[in-house]
Design an enzyme around this catalytic site. Structure first.
Site, PDB file in Angstrom:
ATOM      1  N   ASP A 228      -3.751   2.766  -0.578  1.00  0.00           N
ATOM      2  CA  ASP A 228      -2.909   1.531  -0.718  1.00  0.00           C
ATOM      3  C   ASP A 228      -3.006   0.827   0.642  1.00  0.00           C
ATOM      4  OD1 ASP A 228      -0.799   0.088  -0.988  1.00  0.00           O
ATOM      5  OD2 ASP A 228       0.781   1.601  -1.441  1.00  0.00           O
TER       6      ASP A 228
ATOM      7  N   LYS B 244       0.743  -8.209   0.648  1.00  0.00           N
ATOM      8  CA  LYS B 244       1.447  -8.853   1.750  1.00  0.00           C
ATOM      9  C   LYS B 244       0.356  -9.795   2.605  1.00  0.00           C
ATOM     10  CE  LYS B 244       4.262  -4.453   2.838  1.00  0.00           C
ATOM     11  NZ  LYS B 244       5.643  -4.947   2.330  1.00  0.00           N
TER      12      LYS B 244
ATOM     13  N   TYR C  44       4.947   5.008   1.310  1.00  0.00           N
ATOM     14  CA  TYR C  44       5.679   4.316   0.271  1.00  0.00           C
ATOM     15  C   TYR C  44       4.525   3.418  -0.566  1.00  0.00           C
ATOM     16  CZ  TYR C  44       8.775   0.620  -2.070  1.00  0.00           C
ATOM     17  OH  TYR C  44       9.505  -0.192  -2.642  1.00  0.00           O
TER      18      TYR C  44
HETATM   19  N1  PMP Z   1       2.400  -0.277  -0.761  1.00  0.00           N
HETATM   20  C1  PMP Z   1       2.832  -0.075   0.488  1.00  0.00           C
HETATM   21  C2  PMP Z   1       2.014   0.541   1.490  1.00  0.00           C
HETATM   22  C3  PMP Z   1       3.805  -1.003   0.919  1.00  0.00           C
HETATM   23  O1  PMP Z   1       4.283  -1.041   2.205  1.00  0.00           O
HETATM   24  C4  PMP Z   1       4.522  -1.761   0.030  1.00  0.00           C
HETATM   25  C5  PMP Z   1       5.780  -2.668   0.336  1.00  0.00           C
HETATM   26  N2  PMP Z   1       6.085  -2.650   1.517  1.00  0.00           N
HETATM   27  C6  PMP Z   1       4.179  -1.653  -1.618  1.00  0.00           C
HETATM   28  C7  PMP Z   1       3.205  -0.903  -1.827  1.00  0.00           C
HETATM   29  C8  PMP Z   1       4.892  -2.492  -2.462  1.00  0.00           C
HETATM   30  O2  PMP Z   1       4.573  -3.876  -2.406  1.00  0.00           O
HETATM   31  P1  PMP Z   1       5.787  -4.906  -2.928  1.00  0.00           P
HETATM   32  O3  PMP Z   1       6.967  -4.636  -2.256  1.00  0.00           O
HETATM   33  O4  PMP Z   1       4.811  -6.143  -3.034  1.00  0.00           O
HETATM   34  O5  PMP Z   1       5.871  -4.498  -4.452  1.00  0.00           O
END
Ligand code: PMP
Length: 451
Positions: free
Chosen positions: A241, A269, A144
């Site tokens: 990511d 995060k 994701y």
């Molecule tokens: N990349 C990864 C691997 C994630 O787990 C998340 C959110 N869980 C995101 C991008 C998106 O981050 P945000 O919810 O802060 O927009």
């Protein structure tokens, strides 16, 4: 404007004015639609009835130090006394944070701050398309990357949909999704084949180096190295990511663990222990395309980017992570869970494997550790959600949504792990005895969801 009657409950009031009563699709958790949180501290949160939960959900990952860490909260308060968002120029804190990230993360020569991880991945793909002049983005099953259109294919396409299109949302132009290829994780042959066919049109490959949005699939070194090699050979931009893995799994992220260095890295995060900070960094020639640099062509903006309060939170978080044995503590507790939980579950006669990395752990009810998302899909029973609902009843909060990982923090203790082991044994036993491992979970299997 309608005023609620004084007797109206908080969840009812929420549902009147907030669609579904919560502010994120992934907070719409079956069985927990009336949960109102009133306090969070250390390894716990409390609901509005005063019930305490030991928190392993951890807001999908940010509070590595624990909730409301006093050093982070103190730094935010201090920033608030002195500074505010001015939206022009730069602050000393932003400079120090950028210097720190460049020092820590191997791929980062330059870095820009965002407020969320989704913004970081959005801009990574935009600059990759801008620089290469190409159309296609490659992503992987089980990963994701946020809510924006290019990556809004279901995290979890069924096997027959790999390579096909399975939008996570309506309202997306089909031509946007047509430009995204979905490949199997841990399948280097699939990557080589995709490059052989489409290499000249692949702008970027984006990957969670550890797909934690389906719990935990550990990457095989050959797979990550193949991504690096194919991107280099074809002039495509490799994006790690590291929104979950960065900082939580080590100060140098998964690129520090694996030694495979991407062109761009996205983070979020755990950087600021729960305050909204994302980051995009990487090769100087790519990052210098962003319009924060005079005359550069790739538009980049954000009213709240580098807000002094969240920058102070990030600096205090990183300072504490460097000064105190945080990783040592959470890794040790994680090892305990992974080593001891199988022994607790084995006598129950239910197939179970416990996996994860560092502070992250997840129990899958299957015979062998999964390598790919398809392994997980083949074992989609109701046990995962069922036992977790029973854990919540015992005051232990592991999110009762399918395939969600659990997180340890600096605030968790060995006594918490003892309680987790006991509670898991009891919850799985009860779930087995109830005989409803598969039944009674209508709507609870959110295979397409992520965070
Ligand atoms: N990349 C990864 C691997 C994630 O787990 C998340 C959110 N869980 C995101 C991008 C998106 O981050 P945000 O919810 O802060 O927009």
């Amino acid at each position: 404007m309608q005023q609620p009657a004084p007797s109206t409950s908080l969840p009812e009031r929420a549902r009147r004015v907030i669609p579904g009563g919560v502010n994120s699709g992934q907070r719409n958790v079956p069985g927990l639609t009336d949960l109102v949180i009133s306090r969070a501290q250390g390894a716990s949160f409390w609901d509005s009835d005063g019930r305490q939960y030991t928190d392993y959900h951890a807001a999908f990952g940010p509070p590595l130090l624990g909730h409301n860490d006093p050093d982070v909260a103190g730094a935010v308060a201090e920033a608030g006394r002195k500074l505010d968002l001015c939206g022009v120029g730069v602050t000393e804190g932003e400079i120090e944070l950028a210097e720190t990230l460049v020092e820590l993360i191997p791929s980062m020569e330059r870095v820009l701050l965002t407020s969320t991880g989704s913004e970081a991945t959005f801009h990574a793909l935009r600059v990759a398309r801008a620089v290469t002049g190409r159309r296609l983005v490659v992503k992987f099953q089980g990963c994701y990357h946020g809510w924006h259109d290019s990556v809004s294919l279901n995290v979890i396409s069924a096997p027959e949909r790999v390579g096909g299109k399975d939008p996570i949302s309506t309202g997306i132009l089909p031509e946007v999704l047509d430009a995204t290829l979905v490949l199997r994780f841990n399948d280097p042959d699939g990557v080589r084949a995709a490059f052989a066919e489409h290499g000249a049109d692949i702008a970027a490959v984006i990957v969670e180096p550890v797909p934690h949005n389906v719990g935990c699939l550990l990457p095989e070194q050959e797979f990550l190295q193949t991504l690096r090699d194919e991107c280099t050979a074809h002039g495509s931009v490799l994006v790690f990511d590291e929104v979950i893995t960065g900082i939580r799994h080590g100060l140098a992220g998964w690129q520090g663990v694996s030694g495979v260095v991407p062109d761009l890295t996205t983070m979020g995060k755990a950087i600021a222990n729960g305050y909204p900070v994302g980051a995009l960094g990487g090769r100087a020639d790519l990052m210098d395309q962003f319009s924060s640099r005079p005359g550069a062509p790739v538009f980049f903006a954000g009213t709240y980017n580098g807000h002094p309060a969240v920058v102070a939170a990030a600096l205090a978080t990183l300072r504490k992570l460097r000064a105190e044995p945080v990783h040592e503590h959470v890794f040790r507790l994680g090892e305990r869970v992974r080593a001891e939980l199988p022994g607790v579950l084995a006598p129950l006669g239910v197939p179970a494997v416990v996996t994860g990395y560092g502070s992250v752990f997840v129990t899958y009810f299957m015979d062998e550790l999964p390598r790919t998302y398809e392994d997980l899909l083949a074992n989609d029973t109701g046990m995962f959600v069922g036992y977790r609902r029973r854990m919540v009843d015992q005051g232990i909060f592991e999110l009762p949504l399918n395939l969600k990982r659990s997180h340890l923090s600096y605030a968790h203790t060995d006594a918490d792990v003892d309680r987790l082991l006991e509670a898991t044994e009891r919850a799985v036993r009860e779930q087995l005895a109830a005989g409803d491992a598969v039944a009674d979970l209508s709507g609870a299997s959110t295979m397409g969801g992520a965070r």
